[in-house]
Design a protein around this motif. Structure first.
Motif, mmCIF file in Angstrom:
data_model
loop_
_atom_site.group_PDB
_atom_site.id
_atom_site.type_symbol
_atom_site.label_atom_id
_atom_site.label_comp_id
_atom_site.label_asym_id
_atom_site.label_seq_id
_atom_site.Cartn_x
_atom_site.Cartn_y
_atom_site.Cartn_z
ATOM 1 N N LYS A 21 9.364 -50.075 98.680
ATOM 2 C CA LYS A 21 9.206 -51.522 98.803
ATOM 3 C C LYS A 21 8.493 -52.042 97.559
ATOM 4 O O LYS A 21 7.514 -51.437 97.114
ATOM 5 C CB LYS A 21 8.361 -51.808 100.048
ATOM 6 C CG LYS A 21 8.287 -53.246 100.427
ATOM 7 C CD LYS A 21 7.504 -53.381 101.731
ATOM 8 C CE LYS A 21 7.318 -54.830 102.076
ATOM 9 N NZ LYS A 21 6.508 -55.051 103.241
ATOM 10 N N ASN A 24 18.343 -54.187 96.920
ATOM 11 C CA ASN A 24 17.979 -55.095 98.023
ATOM 12 C C ASN A 24 19.080 -55.239 99.069
ATOM 13 O O ASN A 24 18.893 -55.887 100.092
ATOM 14 C CB ASN A 24 17.535 -56.474 97.488
ATOM 15 C CG ASN A 24 18.687 -57.256 96.896
ATOM 16 O OD1 ASN A 24 19.777 -56.704 96.733
ATOM 17 N ND2 ASN A 24 18.463 -58.505 96.561
ATOM 18 N N ASP A 65 13.296 -53.636 99.768
ATOM 19 C CA ASP A 65 12.512 -53.219 100.937
ATOM 20 C C ASP A 65 13.421 -52.353 101.803
ATOM 21 O O ASP A 65 14.168 -52.853 102.636
ATOM 22 C CB ASP A 65 12.037 -54.459 101.706
ATOM 23 C CG ASP A 65 11.222 -54.087 102.938
ATOM 24 O OD1 ASP A 65 10.961 -52.883 103.143
ATOM 25 O OD2 ASP A 65 10.856 -55.002 103.700
#
Ligand code: ATP
Length: 356
Positions: A109, A231, A122
């Motif tokens: 993250k 992402n 994340d």
């Protein structure tokens, strides 16, 4: 007030420095949050185990760990052990095998103040921890490798429905608490039976979680996708060796491998362990970055909170995490991150921010 017994295994190289720093920060967060107490039990592992019991992961340590609520595992320098110990599973491999810690959870993250090479990300990797291509983990007895002639070696990969099922359930359950997306990583176009079974079983388990979107990628293509669009991914589930490699890549992409945390779990036990090794080149210099093992301990506290239904543990985890993130965001960093703080200065800065 609930008291939790936590094993602490300092290990080799930078292990004692970063593990001690972690216990200090955990104590500061416990003092700040209140509501729980920890009973820390120091146990021999690595060179300390060899010196005291002629074993880097002695039976006294395993017996004592059985009586704990979980433990913090420092890194070990098994490459430097005497030949008689090198032939055996290394300490973390042995503990994963001995306690059947089948789920290795490795998040990646982005963090404020830390440069990411892939922008915002994340994601969390669920690595199957007991079989696959890590042949010393596969076997009841033996290493899973045979040297047929000096120039011919056979290494065994093992894939079972049971192992794929339980890691898939762990991954899908986590996805239900996150963005409801699971990516299965395999190489079923070539390793058709082995990783083919892994893919098939993960997909079958996925049918029990209809709210979760599922896709899959070959491991080689996955490395490119991770760099190109990190992402896009939420939860990734994969076999042992693919997960080990992919998680190092993911950790480095979002900042530094020195920041990357992990826990190893089953339903009853958990081991907090940074993704990096014992860094013998910088051991004893008070410059190691302790964030990886500290964030692993935060993950361990969250696991402990859900296992025991104790929200006070979540408060300790949040206090510890906020202290680490605030310190980094305010620019206090160790040398590997471009800062100048020593391990002890960085640790004191976190403890001070927690107390504020
Ligand atoms: P292992 O095989 O046990 O995972 P390794 O030899 O592959 O270990 P590391 O021990 O992780 O690798 O070290 C790789 C490099 O990263 C070294 O230069 C080391 O100094 C650096 N490094 C690793 N962990 C840290 C840390 N926590 N803080 C600063 N530098 C680190």
């Amino acid at each position: 007030m609930a008291t939790y017994k936590i094993g602490v295994l300092y290990g080799d190289g930078i292990g004692p420095e970063i593990t001690k720093a972690t216990v200090e920060v955990l104590k500061a967060a416990t003092k700040r949050a209140g509501g729980v107490e920890f009973d820390f039990v120091d146990l021999p592992m690595g060179w300390e185990g060899i010196e005291k019991y002629n074993d880097p992961i002695p039976q006294v340590t395993k017996d004592a760990l059985q009586e704990t609520h979980g433990w913090i595992m420092g890194p070990h320098d098994s490459a430097a052990y005497p030949a008689e110990h090198k032939a055996n599973r290394n300490p973390s491999g042995e503990l994963r095998h001995y306690f059947d810690l089948y789920s290795n959870v490795r998040p990646a993250k982005t963090m404020e103040g830390i440069k990411s090479v892939v922008g915002e990300a994340d994601l969390v990797i669920y690595r199957e921890n007991t079989e696959g291509y890590y042949c010393d983990r596969n076997m009841y007895v033996g290493t899973g490798e045979w040297q047929i002639t000096p120039d011919v070696v056979v290494s065994t990969g093992v894939f079972t429905r049971k192992a794929a099922e339980r890691i898939a359930h762990a991954a899908f359950q986590m996805a239900m608490q996150r963005r409801k997306k699971v990516t299965i990583v395999h190489k079923a176009n070539v390793i058709k039976l082995g990783t083919g079974l892994f893919l098939k079983v993960c997909r079958e388990v996925g049918e029990q979680y209809p709210e979760v979107t599922v896709d899959d990628f070959h491991i080689d293509a996955m490395t490119a996708h991770l760099v190109r669009r990190a992402n896009f991914f939420d939860v990734i589930v994969t076999e042992n060796m693919f997960g080990d490699i992919l998680s190092d890549l993911a950790g480095e992409l979002v900042g530094s491998l020195g920041l990357a945390p992990s826990i190893n779990t089953n339903e009853n036990q958990a081991m907090a362990q940074a993704a990096h090794g014992s860094a013998p080149d910088i051991a004893g210099k008070n410059i190691a970055n302790p964030v990886g093992i500290m964030l692993s301990t935060v993950m361990f506290l969250e696991w402990l909170a859900s296992r025991h239904g104790d929200d006070n543990l979540i408060k300790v985890a949040r206090s510890m995490e906020e202290g680490i993130f605030t310190t980094l965001a305010e620019g206090v960093k160790t040398r590997d991150l471009g800062g100048s703080a020593s391990t002890t200065e960085f640790t004191e800065a976190i403890a001070e921010r927690i107390a504020r």
